[in-house]
Every structure is written in structure tokens, then in C-alpha cells.
Design a protein around this motif. Structure first.
Motif, mmCIF file in Angstrom:
data_model
loop_
_atom_site.group_PDB
_atom_site.id
_atom_site.type_symbol
_atom_site.label_atom_id
_atom_site.label_comp_id
_atom_site.label_asym_id
_atom_site.label_seq_id
_atom_site.Cartn_x
_atom_site.Cartn_y
_atom_site.Cartn_z
ATOM 1 N N MET A 1 113.001 -28.570 63.206
ATOM 2 C CA MET A 1 111.739 -29.296 63.271
ATOM 3 C C MET A 1 111.730 -30.268 64.446
ATOM 4 S SD MET A 1 109.883 -27.980 60.974
ATOM 5 C CE MET A 1 108.501 -29.125 61.049
ATOM 6 N N THR A 2 112.864 -30.910 64.708
ATOM 7 C CA THR A 2 112.945 -31.820 65.857
ATOM 8 C C THR A 2 112.709 -31.074 67.159
ATOM 9 O OG1 THR A 2 114.530 -33.254 64.712
ATOM 10 C CG2 THR A 2 114.411 -33.449 67.102
ATOM 11 N N ASN A 3 113.387 -29.938 67.321
ATOM 12 C CA ASN A 3 113.222 -29.157 68.547
ATOM 13 C C ASN A 3 111.793 -28.652 68.711
ATOM 14 O OD1 ASN A 3 115.840 -29.499 69.406
ATOM 15 N ND2 ASN A 3 116.596 -27.631 68.453
ATOM 16 N N ALA A 4 111.172 -28.273 67.605
ATOM 17 C CA ALA A 4 109.781 -27.809 67.676
ATOM 18 C C ALA A 4 108.869 -28.921 68.189
ATOM 19 C CB ALA A 4 109.315 -27.338 66.299
ATOM 20 N N MET A 5 109.082 -30.122 67.696
ATOM 21 C CA MET A 5 108.258 -31.256 68.131
ATOM 22 C C MET A 5 108.495 -31.586 69.598
ATOM 23 S SD MET A 5 108.559 -33.856 64.895
ATOM 24 C CE MET A 5 108.120 -33.338 63.233
ATOM 25 N N LEU A 6 109.758 -31.701 69.979
ATOM 26 C CA LEU A 6 110.077 -32.128 71.337
ATOM 27 C C LEU A 6 109.694 -31.071 72.373
ATOM 28 C CD1 LEU A 6 113.532 -33.870 70.785
ATOM 29 C CD2 LEU A 6 111.256 -34.903 70.888
ATOM 30 N N MET A 7 109.922 -29.793 72.051
ATOM 31 C CA MET A 7 109.566 -28.742 73.003
ATOM 32 C C MET A 7 108.053 -28.626 73.173
ATOM 33 S SD MET A 7 112.296 -25.622 72.567
ATOM 34 C CE MET A 7 111.517 -24.736 73.931
ATOM 35 N N SER A 8 107.300 -28.852 72.106
ATOM 36 C CA SER A 8 105.839 -28.772 72.225
ATOM 37 C C SER A 8 105.304 -29.885 73.121
ATOM 38 C CB SER A 8 105.189 -28.850 70.844
ATOM 39 O OG SER A 8 105.439 -30.102 70.224
ATOM 40 N N LEU A 9 105.960 -31.027 73.120
ATOM 41 C CA LEU A 9 105.519 -32.130 73.969
ATOM 42 C C LEU A 9 105.738 -31.830 75.450
ATOM 43 C CD1 LEU A 9 106.750 -35.203 71.874
ATOM 44 C CD2 LEU A 9 104.402 -34.391 72.174
#
Length: 457
Positions: free
Chosen positions: A148-156
Motif C-alpha cells: 500500500m505504501t508503494n502504491a501511494m508513493l509511486m502514484s504521486l
């Protein structure tokens, strides 16, 4: 050179570097975290290092899948950002987070309840399997947090927001390293938990990462404006767009990661010394390629934004220039890999024979690092950023499964060729992919607008 003329555009250069440098720093911090994990586990012995390395292969399949979800999503996000359509971006994000969550729960359950069966796929050494199983059954609880962290950071990244990633991973590095020291070796009054301590440290560090990323996304991020309401209220019609554009990337990453696991399984049956050597060489290669990965991710965003703005011809010129730059960075990365062999190997508590083998394997990695640098930028940065997902899928899957794995298995398990030669054969698909993809990049037919044409700002 004429192809590099486009990079004289200061705004474009700043845009690429503004994304690439923070991502490179993020990857450097991630590398340092992985390095500290392997060094501390390596102090326990070769069995522990090999067991954790093999256990992490299952986690790597999950992480590569979540990377595929985020990477495929970013093609959509960056093009919609080029159009200024943040409403569509929020809907797509809601779908991505749901898919990532479901996938993480599935992988966690399988890893927790079947650790020995998973480890037996990678090794026939009962001691290594037993050690790795204890580690996997615990560390799997970090999957959801990490995904979930990677999904958030990569989308940014798709909207040019990358600074928060550095903050998240710096805090995580210090938390993970400190907790490793305390829990693995039994410091500050805590019991020495060994491999289990490393797994617990990872879970806590990943929880800290997710907390910081979530607070930033919901309270401080202003470009997208994602809120708790968007978690429930979003345009579900984007599910079809998401499936069409993200599924090929997910399949790409899944089949590629399974192929990479086959590579590790071949090595695992050649001996625990090769598993340890490969783990050390791999973590060092990650360090030498941190800026290349940053360039690839920045390229994907810039290419997507450029296509979204309708600048197709400029996009093709930009791709050629970046490929030339990637070749230069590949030379630097290969040279650095050779220079680091002695210092890095000296950090590990492994037998002398394993040290000699590791030195040889790292020399092989130095050679393949040059090709990997250009191949990664070309396929992940340019072609995937341009929406050419099916071609990337073909290259990643076909040459790994039809060439590298069969030849590597024959060379290592049947012909019993020297381990360094087998290691190179198992990576020969990198060279082939570069040779096949370069003409396609130069041809320019990969530029595709994957957004809805009626989307408006």
C-alpha cells in the motif's frame, strides 16, 4: 550529438532531474536498508543469509506484482495529468488501492500457512528450508503495509511529487536498522531473536512507512486532492480502462517474477554458496543502478505527460536522447560494480570459498549491469511510459522463459558448467531484450495515447 539537442531545454531537464534525483535517493536509501539486512543476517551465518534470501523471493514476486500495478496505473495517471484531469486520476487511484489490498491479503495468507512448501521450490537443502520458513511465516505480515505504501508513493510520481518518498524511506531506514540491531542480536535488554527479529523489525518499519505516506496523501497532498470520500465515491467505469492498461503490465511482472524465481531455484539447487553469492551481488547491483532506476521512472512520467499534451514528435526525440544518456550511466554503473567487489565482500561472515565465488559473480553482474541499464530505461521508461505494454510483455516473458531459463538449467543442472558462466547465461535475456527493443524505440511506433479522448481539465 543531434539526438541530445532536446535535452538543452532547461525546463525539460529540470523536470527529468526533479523526478530522477529524488527517486535515486529513495532507491539508495532502500538499497542501504537491504544491505544492512543482508549484512546483519550474514553475521549469523551462511544458512541464515541463504534462508532469508530465498524466503524473500516469494515476497519479491508480490512486490514486483504491486510494482506492475502501480507502473501500469502511472501510464494512465501521467497522461491524465498531462491533460490536467485530476478527477479521473482520483477514480483510478481508488481502483488501484483496492486491487493492491486484495493481492496483498492473498500473498500474506499463502506465505504464512505454507512457508515450507514455498521454500522447497527454491532449495533442496533442508537446513536452509527450515531457517527460511521461520522467517517467511513472519515477514509476510509486512506485505500489505509495503504494498500500500508503494502504491501511494509511486502514484504521486505521476504528478511530479517525489520528495515525500525520501522522507518515508529515511525514517524507515533508521527504524529498520535500529530494530534489526536490537532484535537480531538481543541489545538493550531484548532477547536475541535472530532471523525472527529481522522479520519483526521489517514489519514495524513498514508500518511506519504506511502511516507517514497515508497522512501525507490525505492531509498534505494538494495536486491530486485525494480524500477519504474518494475511497468510496469514485467513477467505477474506469475499472475497464484500468483493466485494459494495467492487466498486461501485471501479467508482465508476474510472469517475469516467476521466471526470476526459476533462476533462483536453479541457483538454489547448485548450492547455498551460490545463493549467498547471488544475494550479495544483487544488492550491490541495486546500489550501482540507483540513478538509472530514477532516470527510468522519470522517463516514464515525462513520456506520459508529453503524449498526454499531444507532443508525439517531441516524445520520439526525447526517447532517443535518453537512451544515449542511459548508455553512459550504464558504463559508470558497471565500473562501480567492479570497484566495490572487495569492500562489499569483506562485510560478510561467509566461508572463503563463498567469498571467491561472490567475487566472480559480481564480475558477471558488472557486465550485465551495462546492458540492464539501457534495457530498463528503454522498456520500463520509454516503451511502457508510451503505452506500448504488449511489446514490453513479449520481451520480458519470451526471452526469459524461452532462452535464459532453459539454457541456464541445462548449463547449471545438467552440464554442471562453472557457476559464473551459468550466472551469465541466466541473465542473457537482458542483452537480447536490448537488441530487440532499441530498433523499436528508434522507429517511434510505440507512442500511444491511452486516455479517454473526451477527458477534460
Amino acid at each position: 550529438m543531434e539526438s541530445l539537442a532536446i535535452l538543452r531545454d532547461r525546463a525539460l531537464r529540470n523536470s527529468i532531474l526533479g523526478i530522477a534525483v529524488p527517486i535515486a535517493l529513495q532507491n539508495l536509501i532502500t538499497y542501504m536498508t537491504g544491505m544492512m539486512d543482508t549484512v546483519m543476517l550474514g553475521q549469523l551465518g551462511e544458512v541464515e543469509l541463504s534462508g532469508a534470501s530465498l524466503a524473500n523471493q516469494f515476497g519479491m514476486i508480490y512486490m514486483v506484482l504491486t510494482f506492475g500495478i502501480a507502473s501500469g496505473t502511472n501510464v494512465l495517471l501521467s497522461q491524465y495529468w498531462g491533460k490536467g484531469d485530476t478527477k479521473s486520476i482520483r477514480s483510478i487511484l481508488s481502483i488501484m488501492y483496492r486491487v493492491t489490498l486484495v493481492l496483498s491479503i492473498l500473498f500474506t495468507a499463502v506465505a504464512h500457512f505454507f512457508p515450507e512448501q514455498i521454500l522447497s521450490l527454491f532449495s533442496n537443502d533442508p537446513v536452509v528450508i527450515a531457517a527460511g520458513s521461520r522467517y517467511l511465516a513472519l515477514v509476510c505480515f509486512s506485505y500489505t503495509l509495503n504494498g500500500m505504501t508503494n502504491a501511494m508513493l509511486m502514484s504521486l510520481r505521476s504528478v511530479g511529487t517525489v520528495g515525500i518518498s525520501i522522507v518515508v524511506y529515511i525514517v524507515s531506514f533508521f527504524a529498520n536498522t535500529s530494530l534489526n540491531w536490537v532484535l537480531i542480536f538481543g541489545k538493550l535488554g531484548f532477547p536475541a531473536l535472530g532471523m525472527e527479529g529481522a522479520a519483526i523489525a521489517t514489519i514495524i518499519a513498514r508500518g511506519i512507512e504506511l502511516t507517514i505516506a497515508t497522512i501525507y496523501l490525505l492531509r498534505f497532498e494538494r495536486k491530486i486532492g485525494y480524500t477519504l470520500r474518494d475511497v468510496v465515491e469514485y467513477d467505477r467505469s474506469f475499472a475497464k480502462d484500468f483493466a485494459i492498461n494495467v492487466t498486461p503490465v501485471m501479467l508482465n511482472e508476474l510472469i517475469w517474477s516467476l521466471g526470476n524465481s526459476m533462476v533462483i531455484a536453479i541457483m538454489g539447487r547448485m548450492g547455498r554458496d551460490l545463493v549467498s553469492a547471488n544475494a550479495i551481488a544483487n544488492i550491490t547491483a541495486q546500489f550501482t543502478q540507483v540513478f538509472i532506476i530514477g532516470i527510468a521512472n522519470a522517463t516514464s512520467v515525462v513520456i506520459g505527460n508529453s503524449i498526454g499534451m499531444g507532443e508525439q514528435e517531441r516524445t520520439r526525440s526525447l526517447a532517443k536522447a535518453i537512451m544515449i544518456v542511459a548508455a553512459g550511466f550504464g558504463v559508470v554503473a558497471a565500473a562501480l560494480m567492479l570497484l566495490l567487489r572487495g569492500p562489499v565482500i569483506g562485510l560478510y561472515n561467509i566461508p572463503e570459498a563463498t567469498k571467491i565465488l561472490t567475487n566472480q559473480i559480481m564480475a558477471v553482474f558488472a557486465l550485465t549491469t551495462f546492458f540492464r541499464s539501457m534495457e530498463f530505461v528503454g522498456l520500463i521508461g520509454i516503451l511502457r511510459g508510451g503505452g506500448d505494454n504488449r511489446f514490453v510483455l513479449f520481451c520480458d516473458v519470451f526471452f526469459l522463459w524461452a532462452v535464459a531459463i532453459p539454457l541456464g538449467a541445462i548449463a547449471g543442472l545438467w552440464l554442471k558448467l562453472p557457476a559464473p558462466l551459468v550466472c551469465f547465461i541466466l541473465q542473457c535475456d537482458i542483452v537480447i531484450k536490448l537488441l530487440v527493443s532499441t530498433p523499436r524505440i528508434w522507429g517511434g511506433k510505440w507512442v500511444r495515447d491511452v486516455t479517454r479522448q473526451e477527458a477534460t481539465a
